[in-house]
Design a protein around this motif. Structure first.
Motif, PDB file in Angstrom:
ATOM      1  N   ASN A   1       0.815  -1.226   0.000  1.00  0.00           N
ATOM      2  CA  ASN A   1       0.000   0.000   0.000  1.00  0.00           C
ATOM      3  C   ASN A   1       0.845   1.271   0.000  1.00  0.00           C
ATOM      4  OD1 ASN A   1      -2.409  -1.407  -0.091  1.00  0.00           O
ATOM      5  ND2 ASN A   1      -2.617  -1.456   2.128  1.00  0.00           N
ATOM      6  N   VAL A   2       1.915   1.287  -0.795  1.00  0.00           N
ATOM      7  CA  VAL A   2       2.811   2.438  -0.846  1.00  0.00           C
ATOM      8  C   VAL A   2       2.643   3.162  -2.185  1.00  0.00           C
ATOM      9  CG1 VAL A   2       5.227   3.192  -0.826  1.00  0.00           C
ATOM     10  CG2 VAL A   2       4.482   1.357   0.696  1.00  0.00           C
ATOM     11  N   VAL A   3       2.519   4.488  -2.101  1.00  0.00           N
ATOM     12  CA  VAL A   3       2.458   5.337  -3.286  1.00  0.00           C
ATOM     13  C   VAL A   3       3.596   6.351  -3.230  1.00  0.00           C
ATOM     14  CG1 VAL A   3      -0.037   5.104  -3.613  1.00  0.00           C
ATOM     15  CG2 VAL A   3       0.845   6.984  -2.216  1.00  0.00           C
ATOM     16  N   ILE A   4       3.923   6.914  -4.378  1.00  0.00           N
ATOM     17  CA  ILE A   4       4.877   8.017  -4.465  1.00  0.00           C
ATOM     18  C   ILE A   4       4.082   9.261  -4.852  1.00  0.00           C
ATOM     19  CG2 ILE A   4       6.831   8.979  -5.762  1.00  0.00           C
ATOM     20  CD1 ILE A   4       7.637   6.745  -3.879  1.00  0.00           C
TER      21      ILE A   4
ATOM     22  N   ALA B   1       7.657  12.285  -2.139  1.00  0.00           N
ATOM     23  CA  ALA B   1       7.505  11.658  -0.828  1.00  0.00           C
ATOM     24  C   ALA B   1       6.826  10.315  -1.007  1.00  0.00           C
ATOM     25  CB  ALA B   1       6.674  12.540   0.091  1.00  0.00           C
ATOM     26  N   ALA B   2       7.235   9.347  -0.196  1.00  0.00           N
ATOM     27  CA  ALA B   2       6.536   8.069  -0.150  1.00  0.00           C
ATOM     28  C   ALA B   2       5.389   8.209   0.845  1.00  0.00           C
ATOM     29  CB  ALA B   2       7.476   6.951   0.270  1.00  0.00           C
TER      30      ALA B   2
ATOM     31  N   ILE C   1      -1.047   8.699   4.224  1.00  0.00           N
ATOM     32  CA  ILE C   1      -0.155   9.151   5.295  1.00  0.00           C
ATOM     33  C   ILE C   1       1.255   9.320   4.744  1.00  0.00           C
ATOM     34  CG2 ILE C   1       0.843   8.579   7.544  1.00  0.00           C
ATOM     35  CD1 ILE C   1      -1.715   6.756   7.888  1.00  0.00           C
ATOM     36  N   ILE C   2       1.796  10.527   4.880  1.00  0.00           N
ATOM     37  CA  ILE C   2       3.197  10.804   4.558  1.00  0.00           C
ATOM     38  C   ILE C   2       3.941  10.775   5.875  1.00  0.00           C
ATOM     39  CG2 ILE C   2       4.857  12.459   3.623  1.00  0.00           C
ATOM     40  CD1 ILE C   2       2.581  13.580   1.888  1.00  0.00           C
ATOM     41  N   GLY C   3       4.892   9.869   6.016  1.00  0.00           N
ATOM     42  CA  GLY C   3       5.600   9.688   7.279  1.00  0.00           C
ATOM     43  C   GLY C   3       6.511  10.832   7.645  1.00  0.00           C
TER      44      GLY C   3
END
Length: 160
Positions: free
Chosen positions: A67-70, A83-84, A93-95
């Motif tokens: 579930n990761v987007v750029i 940002a990932a 959510i951007i960490g």
């Protein structure tokens, strides 16, 4: 006789966020002189508006299984930040630890800037993503180093 099949084109899960958006970021930061960071009660924070930011935001799936987007933010002034982010249900959510340049204004002119770390979270509402950002770090305001002690920053991104 001709049979037609209709296929649904709705996106689901992580793919629902993927696309191109126009975005705007604005808000306020509370600052104290960095010399008082260990004694914040000794000074009253100065509330300063951020210099508004706008441009194009692109979201692309990086890892569907995790579930990761750029996300890339292409500011109309020419800067680009990537940002990932993770997708959890309808939340993005951007960490912590991402870096960007932030500028503050007196309402007309830029009066300070600096490199800040930030994190963000938001939700998809129809064709808009509404995120709340939190900035941390220092800005130089009229020649004085100031520490961010609070922030109230919104990013509204509308799908193109």
């Amino acid at each position: 006789m001709c049979a037609m099949t209709f296929v649904s084109c709705t996106k689901e899960g992580i793919n629902v966020f993927e696309g191109r958006y126009s975005y705007k970021i604005s808000g306020l930061v509370s600052l104290i002189p960095s010399a008082y960071v260990n004694a914040p009660a000794a000074v009253s924070p100065t509330l300063v508006p951020l210099y508004p930011e706008q441009g194009q935001m692109h979201i692309n799936v990086k890892d569907k299984d995790k579930n990761v987007v750029i996300i890339s933010f292409n500011d109309i002034k020419g800067s680009v930040i990537t940002a990932a982010a993770t997708i959890q249900s309808d939340e993005i959510i951007i960490g912590e630890g991402m870096l960007k340049t932030a500028s503050v204004t007196d309402g007309t002119n830029k009066i300070g800037s600096g490199i800040v770390s930030y994190f963000a979270s938001g939700k998809l509402y129809g064709n808009q993503i509404i995120m709340q950002l939190v900035y941390n770090g220092e800005l130089t305001l009229n020649g004085t180093k100031m520490t961010i002690v609070d922030s109230n920053i919104d990013c509204v991104a509308t799908r193109n």
